[in-house]
Design a protein around this motif. Sequence first.
Motif, PDB file in Angstrom:
ATOM      1  N   GLY A   1     -42.053 -21.376  65.891  1.00  0.00           N
ATOM      2  CA  GLY A   1     -43.423 -21.818  66.168  1.00  0.00           C
ATOM      3  C   GLY A   1     -43.768 -23.167  65.552  1.00  0.00           C
ATOM      4  N   LYS A   2     -42.778 -23.845  64.951  1.00  0.00           N
ATOM      5  CA  LYS A   2     -43.074 -25.082  64.208  1.00  0.00           C
ATOM      6  C   LYS A   2     -42.656 -26.339  64.973  1.00  0.00           C
ATOM      7  N   ARG A   3     -43.351 -27.426  64.577  1.00  0.00           N
ATOM      8  CA  ARG A   3     -42.904 -28.753  65.002  1.00  0.00           C
ATOM      9  C   ARG A   3     -41.933 -29.220  63.913  1.00  0.00           C
ATOM     10  N   VAL A   4     -40.692 -29.408  64.309  1.00  0.00           N
ATOM     11  CA  VAL A   4     -39.618 -29.597  63.329  1.00  0.00           C
ATOM     12  C   VAL A   4     -39.054 -31.023  63.404  1.00  0.00           C
ATOM     13  N   VAL A   5     -38.852 -31.638  62.217  1.00  0.00           N
ATOM     14  CA  VAL A   5     -38.080 -32.896  62.154  1.00  0.00           C
ATOM     15  C   VAL A   5     -36.706 -32.517  61.625  1.00  0.00           C
ATOM     16  N   VAL A   6     -35.681 -32.842  62.384  1.00  0.00           N
ATOM     17  CA  VAL A   6     -34.338 -32.539  61.893  1.00  0.00           C
ATOM     18  C   VAL A   6     -33.633 -33.863  61.578  1.00  0.00           C
ATOM     19  N   VAL A   7     -33.132 -33.942  60.336  1.00  0.00           N
ATOM     20  CA  VAL A   7     -32.547 -35.206  59.864  1.00  0.00           C
ATOM     21  C   VAL A   7     -31.034 -35.062  59.746  1.00  0.00           C
ATOM     22  N   ASP A   8     -30.314 -35.969  60.427  1.00  0.00           N
ATOM     23  CA  ASP A   8     -28.860 -36.011  60.273  1.00  0.00           C
ATOM     24  C   ASP A   8     -28.458 -37.410  59.855  1.00  0.00           C
ATOM     25  N   ASP A   9     -27.276 -37.508  59.269  1.00  0.00           N
ATOM     26  CA  ASP A   9     -26.860 -38.815  58.732  1.00  0.00           C
ATOM     27  C   ASP A   9     -26.362 -39.760  59.813  1.00  0.00           C
ATOM     28  N   SER A  10     -25.801 -39.229  60.886  1.00  0.00           N
ATOM     29  CA  SER A  10     -25.304 -40.112  61.937  1.00  0.00           C
ATOM     30  C   SER A  10     -25.180 -39.344  63.236  1.00  0.00           C
ATOM     31  N   LEU A  11     -25.239 -40.103  64.316  1.00  0.00           N
ATOM     32  CA  LEU A  11     -25.081 -39.502  65.633  1.00  0.00           C
ATOM     33  C   LEU A  11     -23.965 -40.295  66.301  1.00  0.00           C
ATOM     34  N   VAL A  12     -22.883 -39.651  66.626  1.00  0.00           N
ATOM     35  CA  VAL A  12     -21.708 -40.372  67.106  1.00  0.00           C
ATOM     36  C   VAL A  12     -21.545 -40.135  68.613  1.00  0.00           C
ATOM     37  N   ARG A  13     -21.105 -38.959  68.956  1.00  0.00           N
ATOM     38  CA  ARG A  13     -20.989 -38.632  70.386  1.00  0.00           C
ATOM     39  C   ARG A  13     -22.271 -37.994  70.904  1.00  0.00           C
ATOM     40  N   GLY A  14     -23.039 -37.426  69.988  1.00  0.00           N
ATOM     41  CA  GLY A  14     -24.271 -36.754  70.392  1.00  0.00           C
ATOM     42  C   GLY A  14     -24.078 -35.265  70.600  1.00  0.00           C
TER      43      GLY A  14
ATOM     44  N   LEU B   1     -18.665 -43.175  72.353  1.00  0.00           N
ATOM     45  CA  LEU B   1     -19.814 -43.388  71.464  1.00  0.00           C
ATOM     46  C   LEU B   1     -21.062 -43.459  72.332  1.00  0.00           C
ATOM     47  N   VAL B   2     -21.894 -42.463  72.204  1.00  0.00           N
ATOM     48  CA  VAL B   2     -23.014 -42.357  73.147  1.00  0.00           C
ATOM     49  C   VAL B   2     -23.917 -43.593  73.074  1.00  0.00           C
ATOM     50  N   ALA B   3     -24.083 -44.165  71.881  1.00  0.00           N
ATOM     51  CA  ALA B   3     -24.993 -45.301  71.735  1.00  0.00           C
ATOM     52  C   ALA B   3     -24.393 -46.616  72.234  1.00  0.00           C
ATOM     53  N   ALA B   4     -23.090 -46.594  72.551  1.00  0.00           N
ATOM     54  CA  ALA B   4     -22.472 -47.824  73.055  1.00  0.00           C
ATOM     55  C   ALA B   4     -22.933 -48.102  74.474  1.00  0.00           C
ATOM     56  N   SER B   5     -23.321 -47.075  75.187  1.00  0.00           N
ATOM     57  CA  SER B   5     -23.625 -47.278  76.598  1.00  0.00           C
ATOM     58  C   SER B   5     -24.964 -46.668  77.025  1.00  0.00           C
TER      59      SER B   5
END
Length: 489
Positions: free
Chosen positions: A362-375, A418-422
């Motif tokens: 039931g919450k609005r959640v912020v999820v924090v990760d150190d990096s996103l590579v492939r996603g 790398l998802v952010a490459a494209s």
Amino acid sequence: MCGVFGIHGHEEAANIAYLGLHSLQHRGQESAGLVAAEGRLRRSVHMGLVSDAFNRETLAKLPGRAAIGHVRYSTAGSSELRNAQPLLFEYVDGSISIGHNGNLVNATELRAQLEAEGSIFQTSSDTEVIIHLMARARPSDVAEELARLRTGQEPGLGGAFRDDVVARLMIALRQVRGAYSLVLLTDDETMIGVRDPHGFRPLVLGRLKDSYVLSSESSSFDLIEAELIREISPGELVVIRKGGLVSHQLVAEVPPPRFCVFEHVYFARPDALLNGKSIYKARQRMGARLAQEAPVDAEVVIPVPDSGVPAAVGYSRESGIPFEMGLIRSHYVGRTFIEPQDSIRHFGVRLKLSPVRAVVDGKRVVVVDDSLVRGTTSRKIVKMLRAAGAREVHVRVSAPPTTHPCFYGIDTPNRSELVAASHTIEEIARYITCDSLAYLSHDGLMAAVSTDSAGSGYCSACFTGNYPVPLGRTSGGEPSLVKLGLGKV
Ligand code: AMP
């Protein structure tokens, strides 16, 4: 992505090195190895984890007062026992063993040259090139190098040399380019530690009573109760013998340091001090800065454990949104990314992480990760959190988008993966199905790790594409993103 360790002048060198490797296990889980010196070098290398690789009996077969060790995750060369380090060779000066963290960017071309001239390689690892270059150094060059070392032209010279090993190593290392933090051990119980002139990968020096210790990370010293003396400087080579330690400089002019910023973001253990800075505190600053740059109206901040925890603490403190452990990590599976096979990695996310309904429902959640590579990881996490009742899921990444592969020893996939490459941030948000997605800016990252906001002492090529050491056959300018034939890069 490897860890190196060395100890010199200790009754129980192999046992201590074994403990050292335990504390570096997060740096590589494919193989673990030890080499100890007592009159001759003895080697014991195994696939798998440190705890599985060694036992009382195997350690007892490694007598001697000096030992080096290595944990490996292959970024160059395949994952098999013949590539497990430390490597051990016989050559003109006796036996020598080497453990390497980093990637050489010109190993493929050097190897082709050496093979054309008759060298026979035993492994497919880039590290072996260094030993061949040492063995093949021309006697006249070795004599010249020794004379230079002896006449004290080399900055930092002191002590006497009994053999050519340092001269040969210097000659070899001047021909390689790229990232290397090395530990070497010879059969006359000489231990050598070297860091490449840019200092991409870490290497620290410590003292345990009368012995010197070298390690990729200072956390090892806490475990064995050694005292941290200092970092090995970029371009420094230390020779440790019975008589003490002598420091040399590899090159007359050391280029600006290029410490790997991804060590701060993800790779190093949070209890380590790297480049004189606390990894934990730096990650916390990244999270705090992220909260300023990308605030969210939410009820709970949760980390992706373990690597996202310090940044999530920083985000929570800065934003005032409570921190909770909304994902629980199973400690019985290794780092999933580090498993070479994609199939295991994909499945691994669910194996490794599970949501805590009581925190997120039931919450609005912020999820924090150190990096996103492939996603892939984030996409699975968002799905899991929604399934556990989260009303909104906002993903915050405490590093900039990973747009470029690393050629200096961090295992990042090909650019195409790398998802952010494209993809734009909006497209990635749609792919991972979150309500919002934001990354830390490059300036924000640099401000968190360095007092100099330009971050000039760091390599952040994975986020910018500015490669400090040219790749492949190019000698300058834009690096060519050619496949180098180096394992997974
Ligand atoms: P991905 O699914 O490819 O986006 O993986 C991202 C996750 O892998 C994050 O949770 C990171 O903590 C972790 N990660 C990022 N880079 C690496 C790396 N080089 N090796 C292992 N894990 C990584």
